[in-house]
Design a protein around this motif. Sequence first.
Motif, mmCIF file in Angstrom:
data_model
loop_
_atom_site.group_PDB
_atom_site.id
_atom_site.type_symbol
_atom_site.label_atom_id
_atom_site.label_comp_id
_atom_site.label_asym_id
_atom_site.label_seq_id
_atom_site.Cartn_x
_atom_site.Cartn_y
_atom_site.Cartn_z
ATOM 1 N N LEU A 156 -1.431 -63.600 -8.630
ATOM 2 C CA LEU A 156 -0.671 -62.353 -8.524
ATOM 3 C C LEU A 156 0.487 -62.273 -9.507
ATOM 4 O O LEU A 156 0.756 -61.226 -10.083
ATOM 5 C CB LEU A 156 -0.111 -62.197 -7.103
ATOM 6 N N PHE A 157 1.198 -63.382 -9.690
ATOM 7 C CA PHE A 157 2.481 -63.334 -10.417
ATOM 8 C C PHE A 157 2.549 -64.209 -11.662
ATOM 9 O O PHE A 157 3.546 -64.199 -12.380
ATOM 10 C CB PHE A 157 3.632 -63.707 -9.481
ATOM 11 N N GLY A 158 1.520 -65.032 -11.900
ATOM 12 C CA GLY A 158 1.525 -65.873 -13.090
ATOM 13 C C GLY A 158 2.470 -67.051 -12.995
ATOM 14 O O GLY A 158 2.873 -67.627 -13.994
ATOM 15 N N THR A 159 2.835 -67.428 -11.759
ATOM 16 C CA THR A 159 3.669 -68.605 -11.537
ATOM 17 C C THR A 159 3.263 -69.201 -10.196
ATOM 18 O O THR A 159 2.640 -68.522 -9.381
ATOM 19 C CB THR A 159 5.176 -68.239 -11.562
ATOM 20 N N GLY A 160 3.616 -70.460 -9.965
ATOM 21 C CA GLY A 160 3.145 -71.131 -8.756
ATOM 22 C C GLY A 160 3.895 -70.762 -7.495
ATOM 23 O O GLY A 160 3.371 -70.863 -6.388
ATOM 24 N N SER A 161 5.156 -70.359 -7.634
ATOM 25 C CA SER A 161 5.990 -70.031 -6.475
ATOM 26 C C SER A 161 6.990 -68.952 -6.864
ATOM 27 O O SER A 161 7.790 -69.157 -7.780
ATOM 28 C CB SER A 161 6.753 -71.265 -5.984
ATOM 29 N N VAL A 162 6.941 -67.833 -6.181
ATOM 30 C CA VAL A 162 7.887 -66.749 -6.468
ATOM 31 C C VAL A 162 9.323 -67.203 -6.208
ATOM 32 O O VAL A 162 10.224 -66.952 -7.008
ATOM 33 C CB VAL A 162 7.555 -65.490 -5.639
ATOM 34 N N ALA A 163 9.551 -67.886 -5.080
ATOM 35 C CA ALA A 163 10.910 -68.320 -4.743
ATOM 36 C C ALA A 163 11.470 -69.248 -5.817
ATOM 37 O O ALA A 163 12.602 -69.072 -6.278
ATOM 38 C CB ALA A 163 10.922 -69.017 -3.376
ATOM 39 N N GLU A 164 10.683 -70.243 -6.222
ATOM 40 C CA GLU A 164 11.149 -71.198 -7.231
ATOM 41 C C GLU A 164 11.364 -70.529 -8.578
ATOM 42 O O GLU A 164 12.401 -70.741 -9.231
ATOM 43 C CB GLU A 164 10.140 -72.349 -7.357
ATOM 44 N N ALA A 165 10.396 -69.725 -8.997
ATOM 45 C CA ALA A 165 10.514 -69.064 -10.307
ATOM 46 C C ALA A 165 11.689 -68.090 -10.328
ATOM 47 O O ALA A 165 12.435 -68.025 -11.305
ATOM 48 C CB ALA A 165 9.213 -68.344 -10.653
ATOM 49 N N ALA A 166 11.873 -67.341 -9.228
ATOM 50 C CA ALA A 166 12.987 -66.384 -9.169
ATOM 51 C C ALA A 166 14.321 -67.113 -9.280
ATOM 52 O O ALA A 166 15.220 -66.684 -10.000
ATOM 53 C CB ALA A 166 12.923 -65.576 -7.877
ATOM 54 N N ALA A 167 14.452 -68.225 -8.561
ATOM 55 C CA ALA A 167 15.698 -69.001 -8.612
ATOM 56 C C ALA A 167 15.949 -69.522 -10.024
ATOM 57 O O ALA A 167 17.062 -69.409 -10.548
ATOM 58 C CB ALA A 167 15.642 -70.159 -7.613
ATOM 59 N N LEU A 168 14.913 -70.067 -10.656
ATOM 60 C CA LEU A 168 15.058 -70.631 -12.003
ATOM 61 C C LEU A 168 15.422 -69.568 -13.027
ATOM 62 O O LEU A 168 16.339 -69.753 -13.831
ATOM 63 C CB LEU A 168 13.758 -71.329 -12.421
ATOM 64 N N VAL A 169 14.709 -68.452 -13.006
ATOM 65 C CA VAL A 169 14.962 -67.384 -13.977
ATOM 66 C C VAL A 169 16.376 -66.831 -13.800
ATOM 67 O O VAL A 169 17.119 -66.653 -14.759
ATOM 68 C CB VAL A 169 13.914 -66.253 -13.830
ATOM 69 N N ALA A 170 16.759 -66.588 -12.558
ATOM 70 C CA ALA A 170 18.059 -65.974 -12.290
ATOM 71 C C ALA A 170 19.219 -66.914 -12.606
ATOM 72 O O ALA A 170 20.295 -66.465 -12.982
ATOM 73 C CB ALA A 170 18.127 -65.511 -10.842
ATOM 74 N N ALA A 171 19.010 -68.214 -12.461
ATOM 75 C CA ALA A 171 20.094 -69.174 -12.712
ATOM 76 C C ALA A 171 20.317 -69.406 -14.198
ATOM 77 O O ALA A 171 21.296 -70.031 -14.584
ATOM 78 C CB ALA A 171 19.818 -70.490 -11.995
ATOM 79 N N GLY A 172 19.411 -68.907 -15.038
ATOM 80 C CA GLY A 172 19.650 -68.957 -16.477
ATOM 81 C C GLY A 172 18.956 -70.113 -17.163
ATOM 82 O O GLY A 172 18.309 -70.941 -16.530
ATOM 83 N N PRO A 173 19.131 -70.162 -18.496
ATOM 84 C CA PRO A 173 18.471 -71.212 -19.276
ATOM 85 C C PRO A 173 18.941 -72.592 -18.826
ATOM 86 O O PRO A 173 20.084 -72.758 -18.407
ATOM 87 C CB PRO A 173 18.890 -70.921 -20.720
ATOM 88 N N ASP A 174 18.058 -73.557 -18.873
ATOM 89 C CA ASP A 174 18.356 -74.943 -18.475
ATOM 90 C C ASP A 174 18.633 -75.090 -16.985
ATOM 91 O O ASP A 174 19.202 -76.101 -16.558
ATOM 92 C CB ASP A 174 19.537 -75.531 -19.271
ATOM 93 N N ALA A 175 18.272 -74.091 -16.194
ATOM 94 C CA ALA A 175 18.460 -74.235 -14.747
ATOM 95 C C ALA A 175 17.486 -75.277 -14.214
ATOM 96 O O ALA A 175 16.426 -75.513 -14.781
ATOM 97 C CB ALA A 175 18.213 -72.896 -14.058
#
Length: 124
Positions: A82-101
């Motif tokens: 559906l989303f092209g990533t393994g976990s929406v929660a994990e990916a959302a946290a990583l993307v939102a926390a910025g580079p090198d999160a």
Amino acid sequence: MEHHPMIVAGFGFRSGATLAALQDALAKAGGPEGVTHLAVLATKAEGLAPLAGALGLPVLALEPEVLHGVPTPTKSDRVQTLFGTGSVAEAAALVAAGPDARLRGARAVSGDGMATAAIAEGAG
């Protein structure tokens, strides 16, 4: 200039997930202490509003395409499709926390199975 790290709790949840389920997932992921932002897919931002209000934290609403290709410790085939990533929660946290999160840990699931949460720390 002082750097304040972003600590983001990312969420994935089914429609109908309750505030209690969101709180439970967050507690199991490590709890709200120190968290500066909540992150979720834009289509689900409204569902996160009760938790954001309870915690007094801003919600970062993410477009689904920004999660595409984000590597996550958790691999859900359904979510990957559906989303092209393994976990929406994990990916959302990583993307939102910025580079090198980096994630504090893999996502946690609420007791009722309706919500997941993961916490990521950015470099600030």
